[in-house]
Design an enzyme around this catalytic site. Sequence first.
Site, short mmCIF file in Angstrom:
data_model
loop_
_atom_site.label_atom_id
_atom_site.label_comp_id
_atom_site.label_asym_id
_atom_site.label_seq_id
_atom_site.Cartn_x
_atom_site.Cartn_y
_atom_site.Cartn_z
N ARG A 79 0.98 -1.15 0.17
CA ARG A 79 0.08 0.06 -0.10
C ARG A 79 0.85 1.28 0.02
O ARG A 79 2.05 1.07 0.19
CB ARG A 79 -0.78 -0.09 1.27
CG ARG A 79 -0.26 -0.36 2.58
CD ARG A 79 -0.77 0.52 3.74
NE ARG A 79 -0.44 1.68 3.57
CZ ARG A 79 0.64 2.66 4.00
NH1 ARG A 79 1.63 1.85 4.07
NH2 ARG A 79 0.80 3.59 3.78
N GLY A 80 0.27 2.32 -0.15
CA GLY A 80 0.98 3.50 -0.46
C GLY A 80 1.24 3.89 -1.78
O GLY A 80 1.69 2.92 -2.64
N ALA A 81 0.66 5.11 -2.28
CA ALA A 81 0.86 5.48 -3.76
C ALA A 81 2.00 5.12 -4.59
O ALA A 81 1.94 4.33 -5.43
CB ALA A 81 0.47 6.63 -3.92
N ARG A 127 -6.61 -0.57 -7.39
CA ARG A 127 -6.87 0.65 -6.72
C ARG A 127 -7.18 2.14 -7.63
O ARG A 127 -6.35 2.32 -8.36
CB ARG A 127 -5.77 1.08 -5.65
CG ARG A 127 -5.31 -0.08 -4.70
CD ARG A 127 -6.23 -0.46 -3.58
NE ARG A 127 -6.59 0.86 -2.85
CZ ARG A 127 -5.75 1.25 -1.62
NH1 ARG A 127 -4.89 0.35 -1.38
NH2 ARG A 127 -6.11 2.29 -1.08
N GLN A 163 -3.13 2.53 9.92
CA GLN A 163 -1.83 2.75 9.46
C GLN A 163 -0.73 3.30 10.15
O GLN A 163 0.38 3.06 10.25
CB GLN A 163 -1.96 3.12 7.86
CG GLN A 163 -2.84 2.56 6.81
CD GLN A 163 -3.89 2.93 6.61
OE1 GLN A 163 -4.73 3.16 7.75
NE2 GLN A 163 -4.43 2.90 5.55
N ASP A 186 -2.13 10.91 -2.53
CA ASP A 186 -2.28 9.62 -3.37
C ASP A 186 -2.68 10.47 -4.79
O ASP A 186 -2.51 9.71 -6.07
CB ASP A 186 -3.48 8.91 -3.02
CG ASP A 186 -3.33 7.97 -2.04
OD1 ASP A 186 -2.84 6.90 -2.29
OD2 ASP A 186 -3.09 8.23 -0.91
N ASN A 215 -5.78 12.23 -0.30
CA ASN A 215 -4.98 11.47 0.84
C ASN A 215 -5.84 10.67 1.32
O ASN A 215 -7.09 10.96 1.44
CB ASN A 215 -4.34 12.60 1.49
CG ASN A 215 -2.73 11.73 2.07
OD1 ASN A 215 -2.34 11.07 1.43
ND2 ASN A 215 -2.94 12.04 3.44
N LYS A 216 -5.41 9.90 2.57
CA LYS A 216 -6.04 9.06 3.40
C LYS A 216 -7.09 9.90 4.12
O LYS A 216 -7.07 11.01 4.53
CB LYS A 216 -4.99 8.71 4.40
CG LYS A 216 -5.58 7.67 5.52
CD LYS A 216 -6.32 6.35 4.87
CE LYS A 216 -5.61 5.62 3.82
NZ LYS A 216 -6.25 4.46 3.23
#
Length: 351
Positions: free
Chosen positions: A55-57, A98, A201, A242, A252-253
């Site tokens: 995970r993570g762009a 995603r 996270q 992201d 973003n998150k």
Amino acid sequence: MNTLDYDRYDHVRPLRWTSEALELLDQRALPFVVTTVACRSSDAVAVAIRDLIVRGAPAIGIAAAWGAVLATRDVQAESGAEAAQALEPALERLNAARPTAVNLAWALHRMRGVLVAAGADWQQVLEREARAIETEDLAANRAMGHLGAGLIAPGSGVLTHCNTGSLATSGFGTALGVIRAGVAEGRIRRVFATETRPWNQGARLTVWELQQDGIDATLIADSAAAHLMQTGQVQWVVVGADRICANGDVANKIGTCQLAIVARHCGVKFMVVAPASTVDMATAEGALIEIEERDPAELLSARGERTVAAGVRAWNPVFDVTPHGLIDAIVTENGVLARPDAARMRALADG
């Protein structure tokens, strides 16, 4: 650039190419179990992206690039152009894993570009490009770390959200790279991290990752962020992204936007740190971004055990959009953009 001891502040790696498989550090199991998942097909990589093994762009984009390499195993072609047609279904499945992180589509677009121009050595060309995407990301993260840390006054406290470190990239991290560099340079004295519900996270990954590098961090509940800022313990909120739109809006998150609103009210600066590949000049503003929603069970249960009464419904968007007017600085490897807006974003894109 000042010399920074990266070996001291950069221990974690979320993925490793072995020539036979893409080995991914399983981020679902952290922090209590450190284990890897070996992906031997492009579809296995797509599942790993969808299921948050990786995970993570930036890391998602890198994983997708290696997934494209794995897809070549079942293709016989005389040229890259011929191979491109056969590989397209696999690339589309990777792209669909995603929807919000632009780095995923960016990496696959880059892989398609070198593929169609390649000759008989198209498989080697694809592998070199995937390696380049990974290597360039690490260099970009280290450059961003130095640039972003330079904005922070010595002795400051910072708050970060989600996980934007080595686990989310090829190494060092984006927002967490700024924090690493800031600690190393004596600019950051206190680090706070949100839990980042519902997948935690921050609680599971960020504080664990900083612990591996000997950086002390204090975990807070997401709902404690406003109080933390009111008490004057932090001078900067530093987050990743992201997707960054043409007008400077940032996806973003989930929870990032409310941090930006509170930061503005409390006089705390707000920094977004992301590679240039996260900038999407084709999307005019944040309202046009597709916001991914995940299984409501992530809110209704914890570690597989239901915590909410039967019949209760839940809404689980994964991202939100922070308007550009709430952002003090966007940092990429190409430089610092203060007070982003459409005109400044165009200037950044034009180089």
